[in-house]
Motif scaffolding. Structure first.
Motif, short mmCIF file in Angstrom:
data_model
loop_
_atom_site.label_atom_id
_atom_site.label_comp_id
_atom_site.label_asym_id
_atom_site.label_seq_id
_atom_site.Cartn_x
_atom_site.Cartn_y
_atom_site.Cartn_z
N ILE A 75 -28.20 31.71 -3.10
CA ILE A 75 -27.03 32.27 -2.70
C ILE A 75 -26.27 31.54 -1.69
CG2 ILE A 75 -25.87 34.39 -1.40
CD1 ILE A 75 -28.54 35.84 -2.48
N GLN A 76 -24.91 31.32 -2.17
CA GLN A 76 -24.03 30.42 -1.47
C GLN A 76 -22.98 31.19 -0.49
OE1 GLN A 76 -24.14 27.11 -1.25
NE2 GLN A 76 -25.62 26.97 -2.86
N ALA A 77 -22.68 32.50 -1.12
CA ALA A 77 -22.08 33.35 -0.07
C ALA A 77 -22.08 34.74 -0.82
CB ALA A 77 -20.15 33.13 -0.37
N MET A 78 -21.55 35.79 0.02
CA MET A 78 -21.58 37.16 -0.47
C MET A 78 -20.59 37.86 0.30
SD MET A 78 -24.77 38.96 1.66
CE MET A 78 -24.30 40.56 0.84
N THR A 79 -20.27 39.27 -0.52
CA THR A 79 -19.11 39.93 0.14
C THR A 79 -19.35 41.47 -0.36
OG1 THR A 79 -16.95 40.32 0.71
CG2 THR A 79 -17.41 39.69 -1.55
N VAL A 80 -18.88 42.53 0.24
CA VAL A 80 -18.90 43.95 -0.34
C VAL A 80 -17.59 44.13 0.07
CG1 VAL A 80 -19.69 46.24 0.08
CG2 VAL A 80 -21.15 44.17 0.68
#
Length: 352
Positions: A75-80
């Motif tokens: 995983i490089q990035a995440m958001t909700v």
């Protein structure tokens, strides 16, 4: 990444991304409110497990994600998003990146899109994804050797499954060839705009006119921890300061001091917002001496909440399950987010 995308339980687009989005939206509408709970979510570095907790009520669920056995996501990035969709950006820096979305009903990652490679991707240093106005944006920070650093941003058009280039942000600093940097950087959406934050400078992107604007910082400003940056309504919290985007003003916050758990002072802070309040999740790392060297690492966790009216931080005195401490990353690569999680699918997966 190729193995991940070929996995049968990582759903592929059957015709267009809009088909998937429509299916997911119909599925999301089936989530009964009484069966969801706002929880702090930690996703394992490889994406194969989700750790959900309600610290005030003492609820903890560790859940394997379906279809991720023997698949490493990186995983490089995440958001909700505002629609409660959880997105992760997966893949290696120098290969094609893929955007996956979590299906709450089925507890599975679904492929949403792939990001086309850009020129000089071997100089890509860091990735971010944020949502503004119902649209996802990917921000890639590039640090080409002996050339000026820059930020490439793309907006996702889900109807056409296309990534549209936005205005680039150029920096006067010279790159180091994408070899990695300890500089703190972060991207956050606030008040319908995107903010890109570095240790010594802030920039604001306005989607309406597709332009970047530099923000004037107070003389005393310093940013050491990019993971301690979150937004609440029109306010951005960064370390021990708060920036009000609506009035363009700054104010100091009560200083946060972790409890004296880490005998060697090793700890990492991650911030999140729950029930409209600023929280910080502290991961303490204790290296225990065995003979003449440090060989065993013991982990401890602490969650504190800021009471702005009193100007104090309160320790919630959480006690994480033993298996959490054993399976969360020793370097705390998991990023906390807050989402309404569908409890039936989580508990069913745990039972399986």
């Amino acid at each position: 990444t190729a193995a991940m995308l070929e996995h049968p339980l990582v759903r592929k687009d059957a015709g267009s991304s809009q088909v998937i989005r429509n299916v997911v939206q119909r599925g999301t509408s089936k989530l009964r409110l009484g069966m969801t709970q706002e929880m702090v979510v930690l996703i394992s570095e490889s994406g194969d497990e989700i750790f959900c907790m309600n610290p005030k009520q003492g609820h903890y669920i560790r859940c394997p994600v379906k279809g991720t056995r023997n698949v490493h996501f990186d995983i490089q990035a995440m958001t909700v998003t505002s629609n409660n969709d959880i997105y992760i950006l997966v893949g290696e820096y120098w290969t094609q990146l893929s955007l996956l979305m979590y299906n709450h009903l089925e507890n599975v990652w679904e492929q949403q899109s792939s990001l086309p490679k850009a020129d000089g991707d071997h100089h890509l240093d860091e990735n971010f994804i944020v949502e503004v106005g119902g649209h996802l944006y990917h921000l890639g920070f590039y640090s080409p050797e002996d050339l000026n650093e820059f930020l490439l941003m793309r907006k996702y058009d889900n109807r056409r499954d296309q990534w549209l280039e936005c205005s680039q942000l150029q920096f006067p600093t010279i790159g180091h060839g994408g070899l990695g940097s300890v500089e703190a950087r972060h991207a956050v959406s606030c008040g319908g705009q995107i903010y890109f934050i570095r240790e010594t400078e802030w920039h604001r992107y306005n989607p309406t006119d597709n332009q970047w604007y530099k923000i004037t910082l107070p003389n005393t400003y310093e940013c050491y921890n990019s993971y301690a940056i979150v937004a609440i309504e029109t306010e951005i919290f960064c370390d021990d300061v708060m920036y009000d985007t609506s009035s363009d003003t700054w104010c100091d916050l009560p200083e946060f001091t972790p409890s004296a758990i880490s005998t060697n002072g090793a700890f990492v802070c991650r911030c999140f917002v729950r029930e409209g309040q600023l929280h910080t999740l502290v991961h303490h790392r204790l290296d225990m001496r065995v003979g003449d060297h440090f060989a065993r690492r013991v982990q401890a966790f602490q969650i504190c909440v800021l009471d702005r009216s009193e100007g104090t931080w309160t320790d919630l005195k959480v006690t994480l399950p033993v298996d959490w401490k054993e399976n969360l990353s020793g370097d705390f690569d998991e990023f906390p987010c807050v989402a309404r999680m569908y409890l039936p699918s989580l508990t069913a997966s745990v039972a399986d």
